[in-house]
Design an enzyme around this catalytic site. Structure first.
Site, PDB file in Angstrom:
ATOM      1  CG  LEU A  17      40.283  37.218  34.586  1.00  0.00           C
ATOM      2  CD1 LEU A  17      39.646  37.696  33.296  1.00  0.00           C
ATOM      3  CD2 LEU A  17      39.884  35.758  34.830  1.00  0.00           C
ATOM      4  CG  ASP A  18      39.730  41.236  39.995  1.00  0.00           C
ATOM      5  OD1 ASP A  18      40.101  40.366  40.815  1.00  0.00           O
ATOM      6  OD2 ASP A  18      39.233  42.324  40.354  1.00  0.00           O
ATOM      7  CD1 TRP A  19      40.752  34.493  42.566  1.00  0.00           C
ATOM      8  CD2 TRP A  19      42.013  36.018  41.512  1.00  0.00           C
ATOM      9  NE1 TRP A  19      42.088  34.171  42.774  1.00  0.00           N
ATOM     10  CE2 TRP A  19      42.876  35.094  42.140  1.00  0.00           C
ATOM     11  CE3 TRP A  19      42.584  37.050  40.786  1.00  0.00           C
ATOM     12  CZ2 TRP A  19      44.261  35.183  42.066  1.00  0.00           C
ATOM     13  CZ3 TRP A  19      43.967  37.148  40.712  1.00  0.00           C
ATOM     14  CH2 TRP A  19      44.780  36.219  41.345  1.00  0.00           C
ATOM     15  CB  ALA A  45      37.247  39.374  35.523  1.00  0.00           C
TER      16      ALA A  45
END
Length: 763
Positions: A272-274, A276
């Site tokens: 996961l992008d931070w 997200a």
């Protein structure tokens, strides 16, 4: 109300209907477990053994992030002390270690893209990876395959290698191998169609922008470099903030389960992008790790297994994929440092962990040299023993500070206003970072220079050795010029950053400065450090402007690299990894999608242009650029000759479409040979480029390039190997790659429009 792209998308397996009426990605369940075949076999064997000994709570623990007090890694997984698993540190990013000390500032990806040098990409990645490892970083959050650069105003375009998916994919593959050879996990990002910063994620009640992209465009353009990354063995893929066809990327089972884990047979873990957007059910959709905390998981995921919402086999697969990546990069045993050992609060007492090694020095300097592109030269360069030089412009010298503050941490040392901006708010920045020279762009993709060898300092150092008199005025908009100057150098820049798209592709102050100097100096040379496309038509045809250099983002050896080029101690060999237009309106797609009266909280972005981006658009519409894709001048000249095309069974294609992970797709089915000769009087390196015309597609598409150094009079035979994939198009009905019958013209040359040799392959 229907998005304008819905009609085109309805036939595509990528989409279904949402309750809102907008096109939406359909669910693809269950999430396929990693197979662990081929190069992954040993890693999976070890991972399965270790995960098999874990409790449910321990497996869940390594799928999430934690906050710790002994390091400042932006991401730290849980640990399994009972089994001796130490956890992992995850850190930014693809251009060097950010926000720490005793590391190097490498040329940024756009600079490497301008070098068109696969060997350089590998070496840069290898030594950069060693620095991440020395700092105790397990997962390097790069390279960047998205954004590719759909819009020239994209704030993060500089973090990627090129707008062209083939060039980007080739350099991404080399980068991934280099990083992982060095012992760190590469995490290719941002999956997928993450092409603007405007409304990139939900803020203040407004959803993230939905990239509405059809199946054919997705596969032939945006997925292309990710395919190269997975083929190269990348151990992690980061899902993006945006929505794709109205489903958030990190909830999108069609993309994570269907495309990535099934079509591409990806064996690593999806990150996961931070912070997200995601849900508990994202685990079933194919997400494997959340950061920087537990997000919707943690104890909720444990309980979901117990109540049957998520199967324990899915959590086992998540943990296995994460552990397999750890083994795949060779991080088991005693060779890897304690996670985060070199990532400390710089204002607090901490041990000096010096990650730099002498072997990286020539790579950093040579890489800085290679990404400079000479776009104009009326015999002004190389210098011929100048007695007097005059230097102008804010970009010629170091920023006023490079210390431990937020400006340093985010790469904003030359643009204080960016350092004060809050993510999610509307901001409009000066396109020029007038606080000093730039060697990188802003935020996550920034790096930490050990020093900055700025242009003026490097020129002064050379002047001391040669006895040259140097004048400078780095402040005035309309400076005086010593009329006896042999040459005047004007340094300007164009900054870009994560979080905001650019407001334009030039600024009036910098263009005015150039024109003011040129009005007083008959030999004016313009140098632009640029985090993306920077237009030059305000002044490029001025008779007193005798040379122009797109210097991109060279890293900490910026000044030394430039001086070597100015004095002919190194030759220009860079080529543009994008098209430089005459006007903003020449680009088919220019600006980010915004909200409108009918989508105030639900911004939609229809990718109706398909694959016709950058030079593909310019060629299709017959728009004349200022400087075309692949263009760049040299101090020497090159001749092309002896084209020889050899089909190798391309007309005996296997029956039926091929999946994206089928080895047959990567088989060489034709070779193209050409001879390149240095016909000039000095040594130089040429980038020979091969473009293929595919039926029912853009007029030309890059399908090969090789960079070759040659002494005067020396020749070299270049061999381009064309794979089945290079000829293929995505069949949305058959859901596979197919080769059409017809004629495939072959174009070999020095740029996308400087074609020297032509041939044809019939299928």
């Amino acid at each position: 109300m229907l998005s304008s792209l819905v009609t085109a998308l309805l036939a595509s397996p990528l989409v279904a209907y949402a309750s809102s009426g907008y096109a939406q990605s359909p669910p693809v369940l269950p999430s396929p477990p990693g197979k662990g075949a081929g190069i992954w076999a040993d890693a999976y064997g070890n991972a399965r053994d270790l995960v098999g000994q874990m409790t449910l709570e321990e497996k869940v623990n390594i799928t999430r992030g934690f906050t710790v007090s002994d390091n400042v890694c932006p991401g730290i997984t849980g640990t399994v002390p009972r089994l001796g698993w130490p956890g992992m540190c995850l850190h930014d990013a693809g251009n060097g270690v950010r926000a720490t000390d005793l590391v190097n500032s490498y040329p940024s990806a756009i600079h490497v893209g301008a070098s068109w040098d696969k060997r350089m990409a590998y070496k840069r990645a290898y030594y950069m990876g060693q620095e991440f490892k020395a700092k105790g970083v397990n997962v390097l959050l790069g390279p960047n395959a998205g954004p590719l650069g759909r819009i020239p105003l994209g704030g993060r375009n500089w973090e990627g290698f090129s707008v062209d998916p083939y060039l980007s994919g080739q350099l991404i593959a080399e980068t991934i191998v280099g990083h992982q050879d060095a012992g760190v996990i590469a995490s290719i990002k941002h999956f997928i169609a993450n092409e603007q910063e405007t409304y990139r994620r939900p803020y203040f009640g407004v959803e993230a922008v939905s990239a509405n992209v059809d199946d054919k465009t997705l596969h032939e353009f945006y997925l292309w470099p990710f395919m190269d990354g997975v083929r190269a063995g990348v151990a992690s893929v980061m899902c993006s903030y945006n929505r794709i066809n109205n489903t958030y990327a990190c909830e999108n089972s069609k993309l994570m389960n269907g495309v990535l884990k099934t079509e591409l047979a990806f064996n690593g873990f999806v990150l996961l992008d931070w912070n997200a957007q995601h849900k508990l059910e994202s685990a079933n959709a194919g997400l494997d790790m959340v950061m920087p905390g537990a997000g919707s998981w943690g104890n909720n995921l444990t309980e979901a297994v117990r109540n049957g919402t998520v199967g324990e086999d899915r959590v086992t697969d998540m943990a296995t994929r994460i552990l397999a990546a750890w083994y795949h990069a060779g991080q088991n045993g005693t060779g890897f440092p304690e996670p985060g050992i070199g990532m400390k609060n710089l204002t607090q007492p901490h041990e000096q962990v010096d990650a730099r090694i002498p072997e990286s020095k020539p790579v950093i300097l040579d890489g800085a040299v290679a990404g400079h592109v000479l776009v104009k030269n009326n015999d002004a360069l190389p210098f011929k023993n100048p007695v007097m030089l005059s230097v102008y412009g804010y970009d010629a010298t170091v920023p006023g500070t490079k210390n431990t503050d937020i400006l340093f941490q985010l790469g904003y040392t030359s643009s204080r206003e960016m350092g004060q901006a809050v993510l999610g708010t509307e901001r409009h920045f000066d396109q020029a970072a007038r606080g000093g020279t730039i060697v990188t762009g802003g935020r996550a993709g920034a790096n930490a220079p050990a020093y900055i060898n700025d242009p003026l300092s490097a020129i002064q150092h050379r002047a001391k050795a040669d006895g040259t008199w140097v004048n400078w005025d780095l402040i005035s908009f309309d400076p005086d010029v010593n009329a006896a100057s042999d040459a005047c150098l004007v340094f300007i820049n164009a900054i870009a950053t994560e979080g905001w798209d650019r407001d334009g592709l030039h600024d009036d102050f910098s263009d005015g400065l150039v024109l003011n100097v040129a009005s007083k100096c008959a030999n004016t040379i313009v140098v632009i450090h640029a985090a993306g496309i920077r237009l030059v038509d305000q002044w490029i045809d001025h008779p007193n402007i005798t040379a122009a250099i797109i210097a991109h983002l060279p890293g900490q050896d910026s000044g030394e690299a430039l001086v070597k080029l100015l004095y002919g101690e190194a030759g220009f060999s860079g080529k543009l990894p994008y098209t430089l237009a005459k006007n903003e309106s020449d680009y088919g797609v220019y600006a980010p999608c915004n909200r409108g009266p009918s989508n105030t909280t639900d911004p939609q972005c229809d990718f109706t242009e398909g694959v016709y981006i950058d030079y593909r658009h310019f060629d299709e519409k017959d728009v004349v650029p200022r400087f075309e894709f692949g263009y760049g001048l040299s101090y020497t000249t090159f001749n092309y000759s002896s084209l020889f095309i050899e089909p190798l069974g391309i007309d005996s294609e296997p029956q039926g479409p091929l999946s994206s992970s089928d080895d047959k797709l990567w088989e060489v089915v034709a070779t193209v040979n050409a001879t390149i000769t240095n016909s000039g009087s000095v040594a130089g390196a040429e980038v020979a480029q091969l473009y293929l015309s595919i039926p029912n597609a853009p007029p030309k598409q890059l399908r090969g390039f090789e960079k070759v150094p040659l002494s005067p009079g020396q020749s070299a035979e270049i061999v381009f190997e064309l794979t089945r994939r290079d000829f293929s198009v995505w069949d949305i009905v058959a859901q596979g790659w197919t080769i059409q019958s017809g004629e495939y013209p072959v174009h070999v040359g020095a740029s996308s429009r400087d074609i020297r040799l032509t041939g044809n392959i019939a299928v």
